[in-house]
Motif scaffolding. Structure first.
Motif, PDB file in Angstrom:
ATOM      1  N   TYR A 174       7.263  16.489  -0.070  1.00  0.00           N
ATOM      2  CA  TYR A 174       8.634  14.880   0.372  1.00  0.00           C
ATOM      3  C   TYR A 174       7.130  14.571   0.419  1.00  0.00           C
ATOM      4  N   PRO A 175       8.560  12.825   0.313  1.00  0.00           N
ATOM      5  CA  PRO A 175       7.930  11.570   0.202  1.00  0.00           C
ATOM      6  C   PRO A 175       7.038  11.191   1.280  1.00  0.00           C
ATOM      7  N   ALA A 176       6.154  10.139   0.861  1.00  0.00           N
ATOM      8  CA  ALA A 176       4.883   9.338   2.180  1.00  0.00           C
ATOM      9  C   ALA A 176       5.208   8.085   1.501  1.00  0.00           C
ATOM     10  N   THR A 177       5.076   7.115   2.757  1.00  0.00           N
ATOM     11  CA  THR A 177       5.374   5.790   2.163  1.00  0.00           C
ATOM     12  C   THR A 177       4.119   5.537   3.495  1.00  0.00           C
ATOM     13  N   CYS A 178       3.533   3.938   3.417  1.00  0.00           N
ATOM     14  CA  CYS A 178       3.011   3.244   4.618  1.00  0.00           C
ATOM     15  C   CYS A 178       3.111   1.708   4.517  1.00  0.00           C
ATOM     16  N   LEU A 179       2.992   1.496   5.536  1.00  0.00           N
ATOM     17  CA  LEU A 179       3.425  -0.121   6.044  1.00  0.00           C
ATOM     18  C   LEU A 179       2.545  -0.596   5.122  1.00  0.00           C
ATOM     19  N   HIS A 180       2.114  -1.340   4.199  1.00  0.00           N
ATOM     20  CA  HIS A 180       1.944  -1.931   3.457  1.00  0.00           C
ATOM     21  C   HIS A 180       2.265  -1.708   2.110  1.00  0.00           C
ATOM     22  N   ALA A 181       2.962  -1.097   1.737  1.00  0.00           N
ATOM     23  CA  ALA A 181       4.452  -0.749   0.130  1.00  0.00           C
ATOM     24  C   ALA A 181       5.230  -0.987   1.454  1.00  0.00           C
ATOM     25  N   LEU A 182       5.446  -1.079   2.318  1.00  0.00           N
ATOM     26  CA  LEU A 182       7.136  -1.427   2.741  1.00  0.00           C
ATOM     27  C   LEU A 182       7.066  -2.724   3.178  1.00  0.00           C
ATOM     28  N   GLY A 183       6.158  -3.860   2.396  1.00  0.00           N
ATOM     29  CA  GLY A 183       5.598  -5.310   2.606  1.00  0.00           C
ATOM     30  C   GLY A 183       5.383  -6.072   3.936  1.00  0.00           C
ATOM     31  N   THR A 184       4.906  -5.032   4.211  1.00  0.00           N
ATOM     32  CA  THR A 184       3.930  -5.448   6.094  1.00  0.00           C
ATOM     33  C   THR A 184       3.075  -5.384   5.674  1.00  0.00           C
ATOM     34  N   PRO A 185       2.088  -5.981   6.136  1.00  0.00           N
ATOM     35  CA  PRO A 185       0.373  -6.093   5.727  1.00  0.00           C
ATOM     36  C   PRO A 185      -0.484  -6.178   7.063  1.00  0.00           C
ATOM     37  N   VAL A 186       0.069  -5.270   8.221  1.00  0.00           N
ATOM     38  CA  VAL A 186      -0.698  -5.326   9.152  1.00  0.00           C
ATOM     39  C   VAL A 186      -1.592  -4.669   8.870  1.00  0.00           C
TER      40      VAL A 186
END
Length: 280
Positions: A174-186
């Motif tokens: 299944y697809p997975a993502t992270c906050l940095h890839a979503l444009g959120t460098p928190v």
């Protein structure tokens, strides 16, 4: 030592915190603390786990910079009410992440699993039954609830949270993502502080199990895939139909045209094209 901190509401309520740069498993450490007699209301948070785990013993990858956090609470309630704490954790995590994710972006979801915003528009974040948070169609975070009886008759409950901050696992079905890839460098530390505070609000809504209906109502408002085709696989069996709702016990209710409604208590959920393709 990692620089984790509690949010102001969590600190005010007396929660405690142990932070780590790296640890085998925050949940294992939390349960071991319970066995040593810890009274609970304590967080264990780390930037890296080397022995993390998900549901059914699956490995949960947590490279350095991601967030692994586990909360130990000691509770006197029955097992049925304890099980609903997974939904408390879900709404707390959704709230913490929503404050760190921009509201608008190009949507890349491929699973048809969108929640709704308060205005009825597709949301970037959604809660996927039973224990995931997805963003733009990819898994962003997961929750694992574990419980163990204590010698005094009470129950030690460990709620584990894993959030992809800087990296997401690859090679998954299944697809997975992270906050940095979503444009959120928190940072993981900032997300944890938000989570600790959001937990306080969600746990108070739960009110020792008396507020389960309110918790589930809030969870439904952020549910992924309501009204869409769904496939649930469990122990080699697959149930397909329309995701109708979550009932008062937290079970996923599927409407099958031939058999009416079916209550699902456990399983891996797939939406959209995946649900109708015959591949799960």
């Amino acid at each position: 030592m990692a620089g984790f901190w509690l949010g102001p509401r969590a600190a005010m309520r007396g929660y405690r915190l142990f932070g780590y740069d790296s640890i085998g498993s925050t949940s294992s450490e939390a349960m071991a603390s319970a066995r040593r007699g810890d009274a609970g209301d304590v967080w264990f948070a780390a930037l890296q786990q080397t022995e993390g785990r998900g549901r059914r013993g699956r490995v949960w990858e947590s490279p350095s910079g991601n967030l692994a956090a586990s909360l130990l609470i000691v509770h006197e309630g029955d097992a049925a009410s304890v099980a609903t704490l997974g939904f408390v954790a879900g709404i707390a995590l959704q709230e913490a992440l929503s404050g760190n994710l921009p509201a608008s972006a190009l949507r890349i979801g491929v699973d048809g699993a969108d929640g709704l915003t308060g205005q009825g528009h597709a949301a970037r974040l959604a809660l996927k039954w039973p224990n995931d948070v997805i963003a733009d169609g990819g898994k962003l975070a997961g929750i694992l609830l574990e419980a163990q009886g204590l010698p005094d008759g009470r129950m030690a409950i460990v709620i584990g949270f894993g959030v992809n901050i800087v990296a997401a696992p690859t090679g998954l079905p299944y697809p997975a993502t992270c906050l940095h890839a979503l444009g959120t460098p928190v940072s993981a530390e900032a997300v944890f502080a938000a989570l600790a505070d959001a937990w306080v609000d969600a746990f108070e809504l739960w009110a020792g199990g008396r507020g389960v209906a309110d918790v589930l109502a809030r969870w439904r408002r952020h549910a992924a895939g309501l009204g869409s085709e769904v496939a649930i696989s469990h122990d080699g069996q697959v149930v397909r139909g329309i995701f109708e709702t979550i009932d008062e016990f937290g079970r996923l209710i599927v409407r099958d045209g031939a058999r009416g409604t079916i209550a699902i208590t456990a399983g891996d959920v797939h939406f959209g094209a995946t649900a109708t393709s015959g591949r799960t």
